[in-house]
Write an enzyme that holds these catalytic residues in place. Structure first.
Site, mmCIF file in Angstrom:
data_model
loop_
_atom_site.group_PDB
_atom_site.id
_atom_site.type_symbol
_atom_site.label_atom_id
_atom_site.label_comp_id
_atom_site.label_asym_id
_atom_site.label_seq_id
_atom_site.Cartn_x
_atom_site.Cartn_y
_atom_site.Cartn_z
ATOM 1 N N TYR A 57 17.675 1.486 5.223
ATOM 2 C CA TYR A 57 17.395 0.399 6.147
ATOM 3 C C TYR A 57 18.447 0.414 7.250
ATOM 4 C CZ TYR A 57 14.645 -1.320 2.191
ATOM 5 O OH TYR A 57 13.745 -1.425 1.158
ATOM 6 N N ASP A 142 -3.505 -8.358 -3.362
ATOM 7 C CA ASP A 142 -3.129 -9.079 -2.146
ATOM 8 C C ASP A 142 -4.005 -10.292 -1.886
ATOM 9 O OD1 ASP A 142 -1.093 -7.340 -1.712
ATOM 10 O OD2 ASP A 142 -1.956 -6.348 0.038
#
Length: 347
Positions: A57, A142
């Site tokens: 990241y 989801d």
């Protein structure tokens, strides 16, 4: 086509949940954005100085949204770059290539973009359904819970939804259990989805958006505890008095309490006596009757006990909405608890 149950696994933009009248809650963003996923080829070995990595990241104000992620693939020399852009912003290939160079820390990196994919915008950062079932409609994946990808548990939790739901529906359709068994799916999975969505959000804040941190952001728990230490507060089991309200325990020292993951026994470095294992569909989770401090007894029903329990459930005649609790007390070894049919099972 007709069916007794409809599993709404139609994803984040599915329509079944809304059609079933199921509301949602979660965190929303003040501005919508789009995520871009760039597949590119480059030689990063020299820049990484031969240091192996799976992903990294990056927080840098020069990047769109101030951050990005670079992930390896199964193909040497091929990577995935991910970042966010404002809705309506259409960066060209040259700018996208510059974003990759900034993220990798190599201004003159020679690269080739071989694939580009954009996600659609959504005002929800996290979203969990207020119930995972309405009548004969059951949510999974989801459609039931949406969360940021930071931490990588969105897909895993969807797979676990299927694991927890499939055997319940199978038992109900085969007549082994009544609809109360399917209803227990919501009681067991939804509290975990709420915690997991907040954990993923906390990961996102830490890794991508530290400016969003406030008192509402959850403390990030040990990933091993989050993955293996969940305790169902209620569901297809008979809870023991005094178990308390804790939703997690240390998986290195599992309690074996009803609602926890089953334990398998064998030496590990962290715990010489026990190690966590997945919950086995159709197994009764029981606690040892031995004195406190001794390891719990977690037993799978022998075929004779299983058949007897199934016959008892089939023969029970309950009115709609009633629950039938059956307890089988076969001869068991000393220090072992008797098997129990889950509360909430209806005929």
């Amino acid at each position: 086509m007709t069916s007794r149950y409809l599993v709404a696994a139609d994803g984040r933009k599915g329509t079944i949940r809304d059609a079933a009248g199921i509301t949602v809650h979660g965190r929303t963003s003040s501005r919508t954005s789009r995520s871009v996923f760039l597949q590119f080829e480059a030689d990063l070995d020299a820049s990484r100085k031969d240091a192996a990595f799976a992903l990294f990241y990056v927080q840098n104000p020069a990047l769109p949204g101030g951050s990005a992620t670079v992930v390896t693939t199964d193909h040497p020399g091929r990577y995935i770059f991910n970042s966010v852009f404002a809705v309506g912003e259409e960066p060209g290939q040259d700018r996208l290539a510059d974003m990759i160079r900034i993220a990798c820390g190599v201004p003159d990196l020679d690269l080739r973009i071989v694939g580009t994919a954009w996600s659609s915008s959504d005002r929800y950062v996290t979203r969990v359904a207020d119930t995972f079932q309405s009548g004969r409609v059951v949510l999974a994946g989801d459609a039931a819970h949406l969360m940021t990808p930071s931490g990588g548990q969105g897909g895993d939790s969807a797979v676990m939804d299927g694991n927890h739901l499939a055997w319940r529906i199978a038992y109900t359709l085969s007549g082994v259990a009544g609809p109360g068994l399917v209803a227990s799916y919501d009681a067991e999975r939804r509290p975990y989805a709420d915690v997991l969505a907040e954990q993923q959000y906390a990961n996102m804040v830490q890794r991508h958006a530290p400016h969003l941190r406030d008192d509402s952001v959850a403390e990030i728990m040990d990933p091993a505890v989050g993955l293996f230490g969940y305790l169902c507060p209620s569901g297809a089991f008979v809870a023991e008095p005094g178990d308390g309200d804790a939703l997690f325990e240390d998986p290195a020292s599992p309690s074996g309490r009803p609602g926890s993951r089953a334990c398998s026994y064998g030496p590990t470095e962290s715990s010489p006596g026990v190690r966590p294992a997945t919950r086995t569909p159709g197994s009764w989770r029981t606690r040892s009757a031995q004195s406190s401090g001794e390891r719990p007894a977690v037993r799978t029903k022998p075929p004779r006990i299983r058949r007897a329990a199934q016959r008892a459930v089939k023969s029970a005649k309950s009115k709609p909405g009633d629950t039938t609790q059956l307890t089988s007390t076969p001869s068991v070894p000393a220090g072992r608890a008797a098997c129990q049919v889950p509360a909430g099972t209806t005929a």
